[in-house]
Write an enzyme that holds these catalytic residues in place. Structure first.
Site, PDB file in Angstrom:
ATOM      1  N   TYR A   1       2.016  -6.619  -6.158  1.00 36.52           N
ATOM      2  CA  TYR A   1       3.283  -6.258  -5.481  1.00 36.52           C
ATOM      3  C   TYR A   1       4.458  -6.900  -6.215  1.00 36.52           C
ATOM      4  CZ  TYR A   1       6.843  -6.125  -1.788  1.00 36.52           C
ATOM      5  OH  TYR A   1       8.000  -5.913  -1.068  1.00 36.52           O
TER       6      TYR A   1
ATOM      7  N   HIS B   1      -8.073  -0.103   3.857  1.00 40.75           N
ATOM      8  CA  HIS B   1      -7.927  -1.567   3.747  1.00 40.75           C
ATOM      9  C   HIS B   1      -9.304  -2.228   3.787  1.00 40.75           C
ATOM     10  CE1 HIS B   1      -3.637  -1.377   4.094  1.00 40.75           C
ATOM     11  NE2 HIS B   1      -3.616  -0.999   5.352  1.00 40.75           N
TER      12      HIS B   1
ATOM     13  N   PHE C   1      13.433   0.544  -2.640  1.00 37.08           N
ATOM     14  CA  PHE C   1      13.337   0.083  -1.248  1.00 37.08           C
ATOM     15  C   PHE C   1      14.268   0.887  -0.350  1.00 37.08           C
ATOM     16  CE2 PHE C   1      14.694  -2.661   2.226  1.00 37.08           C
ATOM     17  CZ  PHE C   1      13.472  -2.974   2.791  1.00 37.08           C
TER      18      PHE C   1
ATOM     19  N   ARG D   1      10.382  -2.964   5.709  1.00 42.44           N
ATOM     20  CA  ARG D   1      11.088  -3.995   6.476  1.00 42.44           C
ATOM     21  C   ARG D   1      12.078  -4.812   5.649  1.00 42.44           C
ATOM     22  NH1 ARG D   1      10.146  -9.476   7.977  1.00 42.44           N
ATOM     23  NH2 ARG D   1       8.812  -9.561   6.130  1.00 42.44           N
TER      24      ARG D   1
ATOM     25  N   THR E   1       0.821  -1.213   0.000  1.00 38.63           N
ATOM     26  CA  THR E   1       0.000   0.000   0.000  1.00 38.63           C
ATOM     27  C   THR E   1       0.856   1.265   0.000  1.00 38.63           C
ATOM     28  OG1 THR E   1      -1.224  -1.290   1.648  1.00 38.63           O
ATOM     29  CG2 THR E   1      -2.119   0.875   1.073  1.00 38.63           C
ATOM     30  N   THR E   2       1.783   1.353   0.945  1.00 38.97           N
ATOM     31  CA  THR E   2       2.584   2.556   1.149  1.00 38.97           C
ATOM     32  C   THR E   2       3.407   2.871  -0.104  1.00 38.97           C
ATOM     33  OG1 THR E   2       2.749   1.777   3.418  1.00 38.97           O
ATOM     34  CG2 THR E   2       4.206   3.590   2.787  1.00 38.97           C
ATOM     35  N   TRP E   3       3.989   1.836  -0.643  1.00 35.28           N
ATOM     36  CA  TRP E   3       4.806   1.954  -1.853  1.00 35.28           C
ATOM     37  C   TRP E   3       3.959   2.525  -3.000  1.00 35.28           C
ATOM     38  CZ3 TRP E   3       7.198  -3.043  -4.449  1.00 35.28           C
ATOM     39  CH2 TRP E   3       8.251  -2.675  -5.288  1.00 35.28           C
TER      40      TRP E   3
HETATM   41  S1  PPS Z   1       0.248  -1.411   5.429  1.00 31.97           S
HETATM   42  O1  PPS Z   1       0.535  -1.392   6.872  1.00 31.97           O
HETATM   43  O2  PPS Z   1      -0.830  -2.330   5.101  1.00 31.97           O
HETATM   44  O3  PPS Z   1      -0.007  -0.083   4.885  1.00 31.97           O
HETATM   45  O4  PPS Z   1       1.575  -2.000   4.769  1.00 31.97           O
HETATM   46  P1  PPS Z   1       1.901  -1.980   3.216  1.00 31.97           P
HETATM   47  O5  PPS Z   1       2.493  -0.687   2.879  1.00 31.97           O
HETATM   48  O6  PPS Z   1       0.734  -2.452   2.460  1.00 31.97           O
HETATM   49  O7  PPS Z   1       2.979  -3.126   3.084  1.00 31.97           O
HETATM   50  C1  PPS Z   1       4.236  -3.067   3.695  1.00 31.97           C
HETATM   51  C2  PPS Z   1       5.133  -4.009   2.923  1.00 31.97           C
HETATM   52  O8  PPS Z   1       5.557  -3.372   1.705  1.00 31.97           O
HETATM   53  C3  PPS Z   1       6.976  -3.349   1.681  1.00 31.97           C
HETATM   54  N1  PPS Z   1       7.473  -2.169   0.964  1.00 31.97           N
HETATM   55  C4  PPS Z   1       8.292  -2.233  -0.103  1.00 31.97           C
HETATM   56  N2  PPS Z   1       8.780  -3.282  -0.779  1.00 31.97           N
HETATM   57  C5  PPS Z   1       9.602  -3.007  -1.816  1.00 31.97           C
HETATM   58  N3  PPS Z   1       9.968  -1.775  -2.184  1.00 31.97           N
HETATM   59  C6  PPS Z   1       9.499  -0.683  -1.537  1.00 31.97           C
HETATM   60  N4  PPS Z   1       9.864   0.541  -1.904  1.00 31.97           N
HETATM   61  C7  PPS Z   1       8.606  -0.900  -0.436  1.00 31.97           C
HETATM   62  N5  PPS Z   1       7.959  -0.079   0.422  1.00 31.97           N
HETATM   63  C8  PPS Z   1       7.275  -0.880   1.250  1.00 31.97           C
HETATM   64  C9  PPS Z   1       7.350  -3.337   3.145  1.00 31.97           C
HETATM   65  O9  PPS Z   1       8.703  -3.634   3.332  1.00 31.97           O
HETATM   66  C10 PPS Z   1       6.385  -4.371   3.696  1.00 31.97           C
HETATM   67  O10 PPS Z   1       6.725  -5.704   3.309  1.00 31.97           O
HETATM   68  P2  PPS Z   1       7.669  -6.661   4.169  1.00 31.97           P
HETATM   69  O11 PPS Z   1       7.553  -8.007   3.514  1.00 31.97           O
HETATM   70  O12 PPS Z   1       7.159  -6.652   5.567  1.00 31.97           O
HETATM   71  O13 PPS Z   1       9.043  -6.106   4.030  1.00 31.97           O
END
Ligand code: PPS
Length: 320
Positions: free
Chosen positions: A210, A127, A246, A283, A67-69
Site C-alpha cells: 500500500y 481476504h 484518493f 476514508r 484491496t479496493t484501490w
Molecule cells: S477492505 O474493506 O478490506 O476491502 O478495505 P481496503 O480496500 O483493503 O482498504 C481500505 C483502505 O484503503 C484506503 N484507500 C485508498 N488510499 C489511497 N488512495 C486511494 N485511492 C484509496 N482507496 C482506498 C481507504 O481509505 C482505507 O484506508 P484508511 O486508512 O481507512 O483511509
C-alpha cells in the site's frame, strides 16, 4: 483436514457484533484463521473445491490493506481501461468478494455463487489466508495479486471499518487487544502476509505494498500492467492514475460502497445501535494515520507485529 475450534475467553465476545458474530477458529495443521461459523457452514468446502481458471485474477489481502484501490487498478488494466463500464457498474459487481456472504449474519447473499457465475475472465476478491484458498489455485496458477500494509495503519483503518460496517461500539483499546491477540475476523495478520511473501517470486504472483502505491502510484500501475501482459500509452496511464487518486475514488459511487454502507446503517438502526459519526469507506488514505489516531500506549500494543521474528526469518519488513 480442517478442525473448527471454539475461541476461549471474553475478548471474542466483546468484538462480536450484530453483523458479524459467532466467531470460530478454523484450523489446519499449524495454521488458523478467525471466521464466523457461517463461513464454515456455507463457504469453506465450496471454496476449497471450486473451479479455478487460468485467466482468473485473484486479489488476496488481509482486510484494509488497499484491496479496493488495487481491485480498481487491476480491473481497469485488464479491461482495456473501460472507464464507462467502471463508472456505470459497481466494483462489487465487476470484482466480487467471494466470502462476503459469510460475514453478514443477517443478510443471506450467496457471494460464492455470484463469483462462480461471473463471466470469464473472472476477477475475484478475498481476504482469506493462503490455507483456505481453493485447492486448484495451486495447480491452475491464475494470477494472484497480494497487497500488504503496515499493521498499525491496518488496525486503525480496521477499527473504523469495524464500527461503521460491522456495528462495533466498543473502545479502540478493546479492538486493538483483539487485533493484537489474533481474536478478530481474519486474524492472524502476520501469518497472512508472510505466507504470500514466501511465494512472491512465483511468475503468477504480484506482491505489492500500500505504501508504495501511495508514494508512487504510477510505478505500481506499470508493474501491474506488465504483470497482466498489457500495454498502455503514457497518456492512458496518467488518466488511469487520475481515476485511481484518493479524491477521485472517494467521490466515485462505483467504488466507495455508499450503497452497502447505507444498508448497514439501516441494519444498525434496526438493531438499536447508537448512532455514530459519519464515515466514508475511502476514508483517509494516508501512510501513518496511526500516529494521529493512536496513543503511544495503543501504538505499542501493536509493536509485536513489527518485531515478530518470523518476518526477519523470511526477509520481510513492513513499510511505514
Ligand atoms: S477492505 O474493506 O478490506 O476491502 O478495505 P481496503 O480496500 O483493503 O482498504 C481500505 C483502505 O484503503 C484506503 N484507500 C485508498 N488510499 C489511497 N488512495 C486511494 N485511492 C484509496 N482507496 C482506498 C481507504 O481509505 C482505507 O484506508 P484508511 O486508512 O481507512 O483511509
Amino acid at each position: 483436514m480442517f478442525t473448527v475450534d471454539k475461541i476461549e475467553g471474553d475478548l471474542i465476545k466483546k468484538v462480536d457484533t450484530v453483523i458479524t458474530n459467532d466467531y470460530v477458529k478454523v484450523c489446519a495443521r499449524d495454521k488458523f484463521c478467525i471466521l464466523p461459523q457461517k463461513f464454515v457452514d456455507k463457504f469453506l468446502t465450496r471454496i476449497k473445491q471450486m473451479e479455478v481458471y487460468e485467466d482468473d485474477i485473484w486479489i488476496v489481502t488481509f482486510i484494509k490493506c488497499g484491496t479496493t484501490w488495487t481491485q480498481e487498478m487491476l480491473w481497469m488494466l485488464n479491461n482495456n481501461l473501460d472507464f464507462e463500464t467502471a463508472l456505470s457498474k459497481t466494483l462489487a459487481e465487476r470484482f466480487p468478494f467471494i466470502e462476503i456472504g459469510a460475514l453478514m449474519a443477517p443478510v443471506d447473499v450467496d457471494s460464492f455463487e455470484m463469483c462462480s457465475k461471473t463471466p470469464r475472465p473472472r476477477h475475484i476478491k478475498t481476504h482469506l489466508p493462503m490455507f483456505l484458498l481453493p485447492d486448484k489455485i495451486w495447480s491452475v496458477k491464475p494470477k494472484i495479486v497480494y497487497v500488504a500494509r503496515n499493521p498499525k495503519d491496518v488496525a486503525v483503518s480496521y477499527f473504523h471499518h469495524y464500527r461503521h460496517m460491522h456495528g462495533y461500539r466498543g473502545t479502540m483499546e478493546t479492538f486493538l487487544n483483539a487485533f493484537a491477540s489474533n481474536q478478530i475476523l481474519y486474524a492472524p495478520y502476520n501469518d497472512h502476509v508472510v505466507d504470500f511473501w514466501k511465494i512472491r517470486n512465483e511468475p503468477n504472483v504480484l506482491f505489492l505494498f500500500y505504501e508504495d502505491m501511495k508514494r508512487n502510484l504510477k510505478l505500481e500501475v506499470l508493474k501491474a500492467m506488465k504483470f497482466l501482459n498489457k500495454n498502455y500509452s503514457e497518456d492512458e496511464i496518467n488518466k488511469l492514475c487520475q481515476h485511481l487518486s484518493f479524491e477521485s475514488m472517494k467521490n466515485n459511487p462505483s467504488v466507495n460502497f455508499e450503497d452497502l454502507l447505507s444498508m448497514l446503517r439501516e441494519l444498525h438502526k434496526t438493531n438499536g445501535l447508537p448512532h455514530i459519526d459519519a464515515f466514508n469507506f475511502i476514508r483517509k488514505g494516508q501512510i501513518g494515520s496511526h500516529k494521529e489516531e493512536l496513543t503511544e500506549n495503543e501504538s505499542k500494543m501493536l509493536n509485536a507485529f513489527v518485531d515478530d521474528p518470523q518476518l526477519k526469518e523470511c526477509g520481510f519488513e513492513y513499510k511505514f
